[in-house]
Design a protein around this motif. Structure first.
Motif, PDB file in Angstrom:
ATOM      1  N   LEU A 206       0.839  -1.207   0.000  1.00  0.00           N
ATOM      2  CA  LEU A 206       0.000   0.000   0.000  1.00  0.00           C
ATOM      3  C   LEU A 206       0.873   1.256   0.000  1.00  0.00           C
ATOM      4  N   ALA A 207       1.959   1.210   0.794  1.00  0.00           N
ATOM      5  CA  ALA A 207       2.846   2.376   0.843  1.00  0.00           C
ATOM      6  C   ALA A 207       3.466   2.626  -0.530  1.00  0.00           C
ATOM      7  N   ALA A 208       3.770   1.544  -1.255  1.00  0.00           N
ATOM      8  CA  ALA A 208       4.372   1.702  -2.590  1.00  0.00           C
ATOM      9  C   ALA A 208       3.399   2.402  -3.542  1.00  0.00           C
ATOM     10  N   GLY A 209       2.118   2.141  -3.370  1.00  0.00           N
ATOM     11  CA  GLY A 209       1.124   2.820  -4.202  1.00  0.00           C
ATOM     12  C   GLY A 209       1.161   4.325  -3.955  1.00  0.00           C
ATOM     13  N   ILE A 210       1.198   4.702  -2.699  1.00  0.00           N
ATOM     14  CA  ILE A 210       1.219   6.127  -2.348  1.00  0.00           C
ATOM     15  C   ILE A 210       2.524   6.767  -2.843  1.00  0.00           C
ATOM     16  N   GLU A 211       3.623   6.043  -2.664  1.00  0.00           N
ATOM     17  CA  GLU A 211       4.928   6.576  -3.070  1.00  0.00           C
ATOM     18  C   GLU A 211       4.988   6.779  -4.589  1.00  0.00           C
ATOM     19  N   THR A 212       4.420   5.831  -5.317  1.00  0.00           N
ATOM     20  CA  THR A 212       4.415   5.948  -6.786  1.00  0.00           C
ATOM     21  C   THR A 212       3.659   7.210  -7.214  1.00  0.00           C
ATOM     22  N   THR A 291       5.122  26.381   4.328  1.00  0.00           N
ATOM     23  CA  THR A 291       4.096  25.931   3.395  1.00  0.00           C
ATOM     24  C   THR A 291       4.643  24.811   2.511  1.00  0.00           C
ATOM     25  N   TYR A 292       3.816  23.804   2.294  1.00  0.00           N
ATOM     26  CA  TYR A 292       4.182  22.674   1.432  1.00  0.00           C
ATOM     27  C   TYR A 292       3.162  22.569   0.311  1.00  0.00           C
ATOM     28  N   GLU A 293       3.586  21.997  -0.801  1.00  0.00           N
ATOM     29  CA  GLU A 293       2.621  21.707  -1.878  1.00  0.00           C
ATOM     30  C   GLU A 293       2.215  20.244  -1.766  1.00  0.00           C
ATOM     31  N   VAL A 294       0.898  20.008  -1.765  1.00  0.00           N
ATOM     32  CA  VAL A 294       0.407  18.647  -1.537  1.00  0.00           C
ATOM     33  C   VAL A 294       0.370  17.873  -2.858  1.00  0.00           C
ATOM     34  N   ALA A 295       1.172  16.809  -2.912  1.00  0.00           N
ATOM     35  CA  ALA A 295       1.212  15.975  -4.120  1.00  0.00           C
ATOM     36  C   ALA A 295       0.119  14.909  -4.074  1.00  0.00           C
ATOM     37  N   VAL A 296      -0.090  14.327  -2.886  1.00  0.00           N
ATOM     38  CA  VAL A 296      -1.055  13.219  -2.754  1.00  0.00           C
ATOM     39  C   VAL A 296      -1.925  13.431  -1.513  1.00  0.00           C
ATOM     40  N   VAL A 297      -3.226  13.304  -1.680  1.00  0.00           N
ATOM     41  CA  VAL A 297      -4.139  13.302  -0.531  1.00  0.00           C
ATOM     42  C   VAL A 297      -4.744  11.900  -0.420  1.00  0.00           C
ATOM     43  N   TYR A 298      -4.441  11.224   0.671  1.00  0.00           N
ATOM     44  CA  TYR A 298      -4.951   9.869   0.919  1.00  0.00           C
ATOM     45  C   TYR A 298      -6.095   9.989   1.920  1.00  0.00           C
ATOM     46  N   LEU A 299      -7.312   9.682   1.474  1.00  0.00           N
ATOM     47  CA  LEU A 299      -8.495   9.864   2.329  1.00  0.00           C
ATOM     48  C   LEU A 299      -8.756   8.633   3.192  1.00  0.00           C
ATOM     49  N   ARG A 300      -8.668   8.806   4.496  1.00  0.00           N
ATOM     50  CA  ARG A 300      -9.141   7.794   5.436  1.00  0.00           C
ATOM     51  C   ARG A 300     -10.361   8.374   6.164  1.00  0.00           C
ATOM     52  N   ALA A 301     -10.974   9.342   5.519  1.00  0.00           N
ATOM     53  CA  ALA A 301     -12.181  10.007   6.030  1.00  0.00           C
ATOM     54  C   ALA A 301     -12.973  10.444   4.808  1.00  0.00           C
ATOM     55  N   GLY A 302     -14.187  10.909   5.059  1.00  0.00           N
ATOM     56  CA  GLY A 302     -14.979  11.440   3.942  1.00  0.00           C
ATOM     57  C   GLY A 302     -15.792  10.386   3.221  1.00  0.00           C
ATOM     58  N   CYS A 473      -3.411   1.106  -7.678  1.00  0.00           N
ATOM     59  CA  CYS A 473      -3.491   1.447  -9.090  1.00  0.00           C
ATOM     60  C   CYS A 473      -3.322   2.945  -9.265  1.00  0.00           C
ATOM     61  N   LEU A 474      -2.459   3.332 -10.178  1.00  0.00           N
ATOM     62  CA  LEU A 474      -2.324   4.753 -10.541  1.00  0.00           C
ATOM     63  C   LEU A 474      -2.618   4.853 -12.028  1.00  0.00           C
ATOM     64  N   ASP A 480      -6.031   6.163 -21.600  1.00  0.00           N
ATOM     65  CA  ASP A 480      -6.207   4.790 -21.130  1.00  0.00           C
ATOM     66  C   ASP A 480      -5.023   4.319 -20.293  1.00  0.00           C
ATOM     67  N   GLU A 481      -4.092   5.233 -20.062  1.00  0.00           N
ATOM     68  CA  GLU A 481      -2.818   4.842 -19.450  1.00  0.00           C
ATOM     69  C   GLU A 481      -2.972   4.398 -17.993  1.00  0.00           C
ATOM     70  N   ILE A 482      -2.401   3.223 -17.681  1.00  0.00           N
ATOM     71  CA  ILE A 482      -2.291   2.770 -16.282  1.00  0.00           C
ATOM     72  C   ILE A 482      -0.801   2.706 -15.969  1.00  0.00           C
ATOM     73  N   TYR A 483      -0.368   3.463 -14.979  1.00  0.00           N
ATOM     74  CA  TYR A 483       1.064   3.558 -14.684  1.00  0.00           C
ATOM     75  C   TYR A 483       1.527   2.535 -13.649  1.00  0.00           C
ATOM     76  N   HIS A 484       0.581   2.030 -12.874  1.00  0.00           N
ATOM     77  CA  HIS A 484       0.956   1.153 -11.766  1.00  0.00           C
ATOM     78  C   HIS A 484      -0.275   0.310 -11.469  1.00  0.00           C
ATOM     79  N   ASN A 485      -0.105  -0.995 -11.416  1.00  0.00           N
ATOM     80  CA  ASN A 485      -1.242  -1.878 -11.140  1.00  0.00           C
ATOM     81  C   ASN A 485      -0.708  -3.097 -10.399  1.00  0.00           C
ATOM     82  N   GLU A 486      -0.867  -3.109  -9.093  1.00  0.00           N
ATOM     83  CA  GLU A 486      -0.205  -4.127  -8.290  1.00  0.00           C
ATOM     84  C   GLU A 486      -1.147  -4.751  -7.257  1.00  0.00           C
ATOM     85  N   LEU A 487      -0.789  -5.971  -6.900  1.00  0.00           N
ATOM     86  CA  LEU A 487      -1.417  -6.669  -5.785  1.00  0.00           C
ATOM     87  C   LEU A 487      -0.702  -6.184  -4.517  1.00  0.00           C
TER      88      LEU A 487
END
Ligand code: ADP
Ligand code: MG
Ligand code: MG
Length: 517
Positions: A206-212, A291-302, A473-474, A480-487
């Motif tokens: 899961l961490a690899a997905g976020i890192e990608t 101040t930081y620029e947010v590259a990825v927002v991972y929702l564990r809420a909403g 998956c990214l 149609d591009e899929i850049y990352h698709n992993e188990l």
């Protein structure tokens, strides 16, 4: 061990053995972070005024037996499922169509759809989309061909806040530890070489997905450092599950700042740059000049109405959606994960019409489409189509309803209506809202026994197991591009066989791992 109902498993324990095993698990869990924050019913707020306590996550004393071929089947379809849901979330027309079928009785879904419409009107500035998915299954026993065969049947597919990847990684390790150090010492010792405990890479996966996704986001044109945000609920009890992903990212991407932000604080600590790109900026609460620029927002809420008590909360979700941060998930991907979408995908088409799945999974992969179909069980609409009217009849008949679960378009556990409770429930709501539910056949897995350690007490008896397979998956929403698709590993959740719901966080189920049989 032969067969699922083997009388010798789990082995019967003396009182002294149970106590020893419980103590071992208590320490291992605390030592390794297989923990949750205590519910107020377990440790009263007055007893822990500073909120420093953590307790063991409920867990089985032994890994539950799970059919090897079912485990392989569930793993085998995951990357196709990732591709399917990426494609569904790109197909706006399909999502609009399914949303339209449920909105009349569902304000929550309507509000989500409205956010997408608003952002679409001004133009999305981020076409990459991240999915950390979890496809959940139960074992279905088919006896029609004489000797029983086992298959997994899908309970649901989660596209938002798919949880327990952090704790399930440690549960697999706990059972592995016990299998080498403790089970061989029991009076009814389990020979370790007979236990096949599959590896579980849920945390690194899961961490690899976020890192990608993080690395796919360009360097800040505004001169800021890019960061990752975990968007969380206030007072989250399942916090260590999330922290384990964060700690993994800190190890593999040590230079990448990662912040936890409460959903209710989005507007307080973030802003959107006044540029055509609409970068999401995070202002460090303890030092607002930073101040930081947010590259990825991972929702564990909403994921449910509870996170949207007022219009300000909906505005905050809109604020995230219109920014150029890569969202996990976008509103469209969240909507792709509704039970209504699952029902439409699982409904067989008349032979004369093209397959719905074929619309999303590349035609070349016909065999993969067939594999997906095998995981479907019967799910019916509750609308006024012929199939819907048929389903309504079943749902209103107290006897027939016994074989079904009625589901609204909700996540997070505790929202479904089961069996005999369905007719009265339907009669208690306006008929015009029935469309926003689906009726699903109950899967009845073969009986398994285990012991559950919960709040220091051991519960013994029949259990029901639900396996969840993680996928990352990214993809690009525009091409149609899929850049990352992993188990990305698995989860096994187990509940007492008298309980309808199995959510660990919701207090019904417990953590477990698979012993392949
Ligand atoms: P949620 O998104 O709230 O988790 P689910 O569809 O997973 O909703 O349902 C919650 C729980 O209800 C599942 O974890 C499972 O224990 C039980 N359940 C749901 N659907 C079925 C089914 N078809 N057969 C048996 N149990 C089910
Ligand atoms: Mg579920
Ligand atoms: Mg769910």
């Amino acid at each position: 061990m032969s067969g699922l109902t083997s009388a010798a498993y789990p082995p019967s324990l003396s009182e002294a053995e149970t106590e020893h095993l419980v103590n071992t698990i208590k320490d291992w869990s605390a030592g390794n972070g297989l923990e949750i924050r205590p519910p107020p019913t377990v440790i009263a707020a007055e007893a822990d005024p500073k909120g420093i306590s953590a307790i063991n996550a409920p867990v089985t004393l032994f890994p539950s037996p799970f059919p090897r071929q079912c485990f392989a089947q569930a793993l085998g379809v995951q990357t196709t499922y990732n591709e399917l849901y990426a494609a569904v979330s790109r197909d706006e027309e399909f999502i609009e169509d399914t949303v339209n079928q449920v909105v009349e009785g569902d304000e929550f879904i309507k509000n989500l759809w409205d956010i997408h419409q608003k952002v679409k009107a001004e133009g999305y500035t981020q076409s990459l989309s991240l999915g950390l998915f979890r496809s959940d299954y139960m074992v279905h026993q088919d006896t029609s061909a004489g000797s029983p065969t086992f298959q997994v049947k899908q309970v649901e597919f989660n596209t938002i806040a798919s949880s327990f990847g952090g704790l399930s990684y440690y549960t697999s390790r706990l059972h592995k530890y016990l299998s080498t150090r403790e089970y061989p010492l029991l009076k009814n010792a389990i020979p370790t070489d007979m236990m096949e405990l599959p590896g579980n890479n849920s945390i690194p996966g899961l961490a690899a997905g976020i890192e990608t996704a993080f690395h796919a986001y360009p360097a800040s044109e505004l001169g800021h450092t890019n960061c990752i945000i975990f968007l969380v609920q206030d007072g989250e009890r399942n916090v260590f599950d999330q922290r384990h992903l964060e700690y993994r990212l800190a190890e593999v991407a040590p230079g990448v700042p990662l912040f936890r932000l409460a959903f209710s604080d989005i507007k307080k600590h973030t802003s959107i740059a006044d540029t055509p790109k609409r970068q999401l900026l995070y202002h460090l609460p303890q030092c607002p000049d930073k101040t930081y620029e947010v590259a990825v927002v991972y929702l564990r809420a909403g994921y449910g109405p509870g996170d949207y008590p007022d219009q300000a909360a909906w505005d905050a979700r809109y604020h995230i959606e219109r920014s150029s941060a890569i969202k996990c998930p976008t509103v469209l991907t969240q909507l792709a994960g509704t039970k209504k979408v699952q029902q439409v995908l699982a409904t067989p088409q008349p032979a004369s019409e093209p397959s719905i799945l074929g619309r999303f999974v590349k035609a070349a992969a016909a065999d993969q489409v067939a594999e997906l179909s095998k995981t479907f069980t019967n799910i019916y609409p509750m609308d006024t189509s012929p199939a819907g009217l048929e389903a309504r009849k079943k749902a209103l008949d107290p006897k027939l309803a016994e074989a079904y679960v009625l589901k609204p378009q909700r996540e997070g556990g505790g929202n479904n209506i089961y069996r005999g409770a369905i007719p009265a429930y339907l009669k208690s709501i306006p008929e015009s809202h029935w469309n926003s539910y689906i009726l699903m056949e109950l899967i009845t897995p073969p009986p398994v026994s285990n012991l559950i350690l919960r709040n220091g007490n051991v519960e013994k008896g029949g259990v029901i197991c639900e396996v969840g397979i993680y996928g990352t998956c990214l993809w690009d929403q525009k091409t149609d591009e899929i850049y990352h698709n992993e188990l990305a590993g698995y989860l096994l959740r187990t509940k007492g066989d008298k309980s309808e719901e199995g959510g660990v966080a919701a207090g019904y189920g417990c953590m477990d791992s698979c012993c392949l049989v």
